[in-house]
Scaffold this motif. Structure first.
Motif, PDB file in Angstrom:
ATOM      1  N   ASP A  25       0.848  -1.192   0.000  1.00 29.75           N
ATOM      2  CA  ASP A  25       0.000   0.000   0.000  1.00 29.75           C
ATOM      3  C   ASP A  25       0.886   1.245   0.000  1.00 29.75           C
ATOM      4  O   ASP A  25       2.110   1.157   0.119  1.00 29.75           O
ATOM      5  N   GLY A  26       0.231   2.394  -0.132  1.00 33.12           N
ATOM      6  CA  GLY A  26       0.983   3.634  -0.224  1.00 33.12           C
ATOM      7  C   GLY A  26       1.721   3.996   1.047  1.00 33.12           C
ATOM      8  O   GLY A  26       2.820   4.554   1.001  1.00 33.12           O
ATOM      9  N   ILE A  51       6.763   3.179  -8.956  1.00 38.98           N
ATOM     10  CA  ILE A  51       5.590   2.775  -9.726  1.00 38.98           C
ATOM     11  C   ILE A  51       4.490   2.503  -8.721  1.00 38.98           C
ATOM     12  O   ILE A  51       4.682   1.723  -7.784  1.00 38.98           O
ATOM     13  N   SER A  52       3.321   3.135  -8.917  1.00 38.52           N
ATOM     14  CA  SER A  52       2.273   3.005  -7.912  1.00 38.52           C
ATOM     15  C   SER A  52       0.894   2.828  -8.527  1.00 38.52           C
ATOM     16  O   SER A  52       0.556   3.469  -9.519  1.00 38.52           O
ATOM     17  N   LEU A  71      -3.034   4.593   2.130  1.00 38.67           N
ATOM     18  CA  LEU A  71      -2.611   5.781   1.387  1.00 38.67           C
ATOM     19  C   LEU A  71      -2.685   5.431  -0.095  1.00 38.67           C
ATOM     20  O   LEU A  71      -2.011   4.505  -0.546  1.00 38.67           O
ATOM     21  N   ASP A  72      -3.508   6.165  -0.844  1.00 39.94           N
ATOM     22  CA  ASP A  72      -3.653   5.827  -2.270  1.00 39.94           C
ATOM     23  C   ASP A  72      -2.471   6.373  -3.080  1.00 39.94           C
ATOM     24  O   ASP A  72      -1.604   7.082  -2.551  1.00 39.94           O
ATOM     25  N   GLY A  73      -2.437   6.041  -4.344  1.00 35.17           N
ATOM     26  CA  GLY A  73      -1.304   6.421  -5.190  1.00 35.17           C
ATOM     27  C   GLY A  73      -1.177   7.915  -5.402  1.00 35.17           C
ATOM     28  O   GLY A  73      -0.059   8.429  -5.544  1.00 35.17           O
ATOM     29  N   LYS A 108       1.946  12.780  -3.934  1.00 34.01           N
ATOM     30  CA  LYS A 108       2.065  14.083  -3.274  1.00 34.01           C
ATOM     31  C   LYS A 108       3.070  14.027  -2.123  1.00 34.01           C
ATOM     32  O   LYS A 108       3.908  14.918  -1.969  1.00 34.01           O
ATOM     33  N   ALA A 109       2.988  12.977  -1.306  1.00 33.04           N
ATOM     34  CA  ALA A 109       3.890  12.852  -0.157  1.00 33.04           C
ATOM     35  C   ALA A 109       5.339  12.695  -0.608  1.00 33.04           C
ATOM     36  O   ALA A 109       6.252  13.277  -0.014  1.00 33.04           O
ATOM     37  N   LEU A 110       5.550  11.921  -1.677  1.00 36.10           N
ATOM     38  CA  LEU A 110       6.914  11.748  -2.182  1.00 36.10           C
ATOM     39  C   LEU A 110       7.475  13.058  -2.724  1.00 36.10           C
ATOM     40  O   LEU A 110       8.646  13.380  -2.502  1.00 36.10           O
TER      41      LEU A 110
END
Length: 119
Positions: free
Chosen positions: A33-34, A50-51, A58-60, A65-67
């Motif tokens: 998961d994210g 790759i997501s 946490l969705d892709g 955004k977090a990355l």
């Protein structure tokens, strides 16, 4: 060696992505998961992420955004691999910072060709 972080809640997709990429010579680490992908990304730097979009915790889009908020991932290619194909969802992914979008079911050659374009 290029390192890739692949996040997807489907075991079969994770296995297919990992097999495809490792067969092509990439080093791959998977997350289910994210949230777990984000934790792994904070531990070490990956060259590509790759997501999937639809994942628990946490969705892709949230992962992207977090990355992008992490200094190490501001310019890292992030590919979205998902069943979502609407223009609205693609726009949301692009706004979040996604580099590319691949619709499932994926063709291994398409994945590798797209990956080759962003590395």
């Amino acid at each position: 060696m290029t390192t890739i972080l692949a996040a997807d809640d489907s075991v079969s997709i994770r296995e297919m992505v990992q097999f495809t990429l490792e067969s092509a010579g990439y080093q791959v680490q998977c997350a289910e998961d994210g949230a777990k992908a984000l934790a792994l990304a904070r531990e070490r730097k990956f060259d590509v992420v790759i997501s999937d979009v639809n994942m628990p915790n946490l969705d892709g889009i949230g992962l992207t955004k977090a990355l992008r908020d992490l200094p190490d991932y501001q310019f890292t290619p992030i590919l979205i691999l998902t069943t979502e194909s609407s223009p609205e969802m693609k726009s949301e992914g692009k706004a979040a910072g996604a580099t590319g979008w691949i619709v499932k079911p994926f063709n291994p050659d398409t994945l590798l060709k797209t990956l080759g374009k962003v590395i």
